[in-house]
Motif scaffolding. Sequence first.
Motif, PDB file in Angstrom:
ATOM      1  N   VAL A 133       0.855  -1.179   0.000  1.00 33.67           N
ATOM      2  CA  VAL A 133       0.000   0.000   0.000  1.00 33.67           C
ATOM      3  C   VAL A 133       0.891   1.230   0.000  1.00 33.67           C
ATOM      4  N   HIS A 134       0.553   2.178  -0.857  1.00 36.17           N
ATOM      5  CA  HIS A 134       1.300   3.441  -0.959  1.00 36.17           C
ATOM      6  C   HIS A 134       0.372   4.565  -0.513  1.00 36.17           C
ATOM      7  N   VAL A 135       0.800   5.293   0.519  1.00 34.34           N
ATOM      8  CA  VAL A 135       0.047   6.438   1.030  1.00 34.34           C
ATOM      9  C   VAL A 135       0.951   7.653   0.902  1.00 34.34           C
ATOM     10  N   GLU A 136       0.512   8.625   0.131  1.00 36.69           N
ATOM     11  CA  GLU A 136       1.324   9.805  -0.141  1.00 36.69           C
ATOM     12  C   GLU A 136       0.840  10.976   0.702  1.00 36.69           C
ATOM     13  N   SER A 137       1.777  11.743   1.222  1.00 39.87           N
ATOM     14  CA  SER A 137       1.432  12.961   1.947  1.00 39.87           C
ATOM     15  C   SER A 137       2.201  14.129   1.338  1.00 39.87           C
ATOM     16  N   LEU A 138       2.056  15.280   1.927  1.00 42.18           N
ATOM     17  CA  LEU A 138       2.676  16.476   1.384  1.00 42.18           C
ATOM     18  C   LEU A 138       4.194  16.384   1.337  1.00 42.18           C
ATOM     19  N   THR A 139       4.784  15.762   2.353  1.00 44.68           N
ATOM     20  CA  THR A 139       6.241  15.758   2.444  1.00 44.68           C
ATOM     21  C   THR A 139       6.887  14.384   2.360  1.00 44.68           C
ATOM     22  N   SER A 140       6.087  13.342   2.305  1.00 43.74           N
ATOM     23  CA  SER A 140       6.674  12.003   2.275  1.00 43.74           C
ATOM     24  C   SER A 140       5.666  10.984   1.762  1.00 43.74           C
ATOM     25  N   ALA A 141       6.113   9.739   1.732  1.00 41.45           N
ATOM     26  CA  ALA A 141       5.240   8.634   1.334  1.00 41.45           C
ATOM     27  C   ALA A 141       5.437   7.500   2.328  1.00 41.45           C
ATOM     28  N   LEU A 142       4.370   6.774   2.562  1.00 41.74           N
ATOM     29  CA  LEU A 142       4.399   5.629   3.459  1.00 41.74           C
ATOM     30  C   LEU A 142       4.119   4.387   2.629  1.00 41.74           C
ATOM     31  N   TYR A 143       4.909   3.353   2.839  1.00 44.96           N
ATOM     32  CA  TYR A 143       4.695   2.079   2.175  1.00 44.96           C
ATOM     33  C   TYR A 143       4.326   1.059   3.243  1.00 44.96           C
ATOM     34  N   VAL A 144       3.139   0.493   3.124  1.00 40.96           N
ATOM     35  CA  VAL A 144       2.643  -0.480   4.093  1.00 40.96           C
ATOM     36  C   VAL A 144       2.810  -1.857   3.479  1.00 40.96           C
ATOM     37  N   GLU A 145       3.548  -2.722   4.153  1.00 39.71           N
ATOM     38  CA  GLU A 145       3.812  -4.064   3.632  1.00 39.71           C
ATOM     39  C   GLU A 145       3.282  -5.165   4.533  1.00 39.71           C
ATOM     40  N   ASP A 146       2.918  -4.839   5.777  1.00 36.73           N
ATOM     41  CA  ASP A 146       2.388  -5.825   6.703  1.00 36.73           C
ATOM     42  C   ASP A 146       1.100  -6.416   6.139  1.00 36.73           C
ATOM     43  N   GLY A 147       1.059  -7.738   6.014  1.00 35.22           N
ATOM     44  CA  GLY A 147      -0.060  -8.416   5.374  1.00 35.22           C
ATOM     45  C   GLY A 147      -1.416  -8.091   5.968  1.00 35.22           C
ATOM     46  N   GLU A 148      -1.502  -8.016   7.266  1.00 32.10           N
ATOM     47  CA  GLU A 148      -2.780  -7.716   7.922  1.00 32.10           C
ATOM     48  C   GLU A 148      -3.241  -6.299   7.603  1.00 32.10           C
ATOM     49  N   GLN A 149      -2.300  -5.356   7.635  1.00 32.47           N
ATOM     50  CA  GLN A 149      -2.649  -3.971   7.323  1.00 32.47           C
ATOM     51  C   GLN A 149      -2.998  -3.813   5.844  1.00 32.47           C
ATOM     52  N   VAL A 150      -2.262  -4.469   4.973  1.00 35.80           N
ATOM     53  CA  VAL A 150      -2.583  -4.425   3.539  1.00 35.80           C
ATOM     54  C   VAL A 150      -3.987  -4.969   3.321  1.00 35.80           C
ATOM     55  N   GLY A 151      -4.330  -6.035   4.028  1.00 35.02           N
ATOM     56  CA  GLY A 151      -5.669  -6.612   3.931  1.00 35.02           C
ATOM     57  C   GLY A 151      -6.755  -5.618   4.327  1.00 35.02           C
ATOM     58  N   MET A 152      -6.470  -4.801   5.322  1.00 37.81           N
ATOM     59  CA  MET A 152      -7.444  -3.783   5.732  1.00 37.81           C
ATOM     60  C   MET A 152      -7.660  -2.761   4.620  1.00 37.81           C
ATOM     61  N   TYR A 153      -6.585  -2.379   3.944  1.00 37.32           N
ATOM     62  CA  TYR A 153      -6.713  -1.445   2.822  1.00 37.32           C
ATOM     63  C   TYR A 153      -7.468  -2.090   1.663  1.00 37.32           C
ATOM     64  N   ARG A 154      -7.200  -3.370   1.397  1.00 36.22           N
ATOM     65  CA  ARG A 154      -7.941  -4.069   0.335  1.00 36.22           C
ATOM     66  C   ARG A 154      -9.430  -4.094   0.658  1.00 36.22           C
ATOM     67  N   ASP A 155      -9.756  -4.414   1.914  1.00 38.51           N
ATOM     68  CA  ASP A 155     -11.166  -4.445   2.334  1.00 38.51           C
ATOM     69  C   ASP A 155     -11.803  -3.062   2.207  1.00 38.51           C
ATOM     70  N   ALA A 156     -11.064  -2.036   2.600  1.00 40.05           N
ATOM     71  CA  ALA A 156     -11.572  -0.666   2.484  1.00 40.05           C
ATOM     72  C   ALA A 156     -11.840  -0.320   1.025  1.00 40.05           C
ATOM     73  N   PHE A 157     -10.956  -0.763   0.138  1.00 44.99           N
ATOM     74  CA  PHE A 157     -11.147  -0.494  -1.290  1.00 44.99           C
ATOM     75  C   PHE A 157     -12.435  -1.160  -1.783  1.00 44.99           C
ATOM     76  N   GLU A 158     -12.685  -2.374  -1.346  1.00 50.71           N
ATOM     77  CA  GLU A 158     -13.908  -3.074  -1.755  1.00 50.71           C
ATOM     78  C   GLU A 158     -15.148  -2.340  -1.258  1.00 50.71           C
ATOM     79  N   ARG A 159     -15.072  -1.790  -0.080  1.00 49.80           N
ATOM     80  CA  ARG A 159     -16.206  -1.021   0.454  1.00 49.80           C
ATOM     81  C   ARG A 159     -16.419   0.251  -0.372  1.00 49.80           C
ATOM     82  N   LEU A 160     -15.320   0.895  -0.765  1.00 54.09           N
ATOM     83  CA  LEU A 160     -15.430   2.083  -1.619  1.00 54.09           C
ATOM     84  C   LEU A 160     -15.983   1.721  -2.994  1.00 54.09           C
ATOM     85  N   ARG A 161     -15.520   0.600  -3.533  1.00 50.40           N
ATOM     86  CA  ARG A 161     -15.993   0.138  -4.843  1.00 50.40           C
ATOM     87  C   ARG A 161     -17.505  -0.076  -4.814  1.00 50.40           C
ATOM     88  N   ALA A 162     -17.985  -0.670  -3.721  1.00 46.31           N
ATOM     89  CA  ALA A 162     -19.419  -0.931  -3.596  1.00 46.31           C
ATOM     90  C   ALA A 162     -20.213   0.366  -3.413  1.00 46.31           C
TER      91      ALA A 162
END
Length: 184
Positions: A133-162
């Motif tokens: 997961v790539h999260v961009e901010s004004l001064t930096s970027a965050l890369y999330v690689e932890d499987g559980e956290q990535v899964g939360m972002y995937r689930d959030a995306f599915e909720r947004l898609r719906a």
Amino acid sequence: MEAEATSVRTWQMGVIPGLLQTGEYARELMTSIGMSEAVEEKVDALVEVRLARQVVLTRESPLTLWAIIAEGALRTRCVGEDVMRDQLGRLLNRGRRPNVTIQVLPSDSPPHVGQMGSYSVLGFENYADLDVVHVESLTSALYVEDGEQVGMYRDAFERLRAAALSVEQSAERIEQIWDEHGPR
């Protein structure tokens, strides 16, 4: 990572995703958020890099892009007279590609998980455990690689898609906003 990814699922609250931006929209965006003279001096080079990244959508084995964009991002006023109209036209054009899916989340949507911020999930075919997961901010970027956290972002995306308009309704909404910008 984008060049190696096979898919990108992106949620954008305030801007058009970089892989779908026109040069003029990217230039105006980068100029407006430039927080220092150093960034302002590099705008042309940054725009060039942004546009070069878009080759992933047209290469021999193109990346699959699923973009959900908040309607407010489509209604941004640009300084250049035709910048947003051209940008909306680009969205309509790119949305016709078989590897690009665009959805719009209407401005009058009820509260949703996307209000916590924009992000992208980069997928690597047959290796879901390597998604990032790539999260961009004004001064930096965050890369999330932890499987559980990535899964939360995937689930959030599915909720947004719906919650977003269908692909067809999204194209109609983009065209409606495009028409509001008047004839060329």
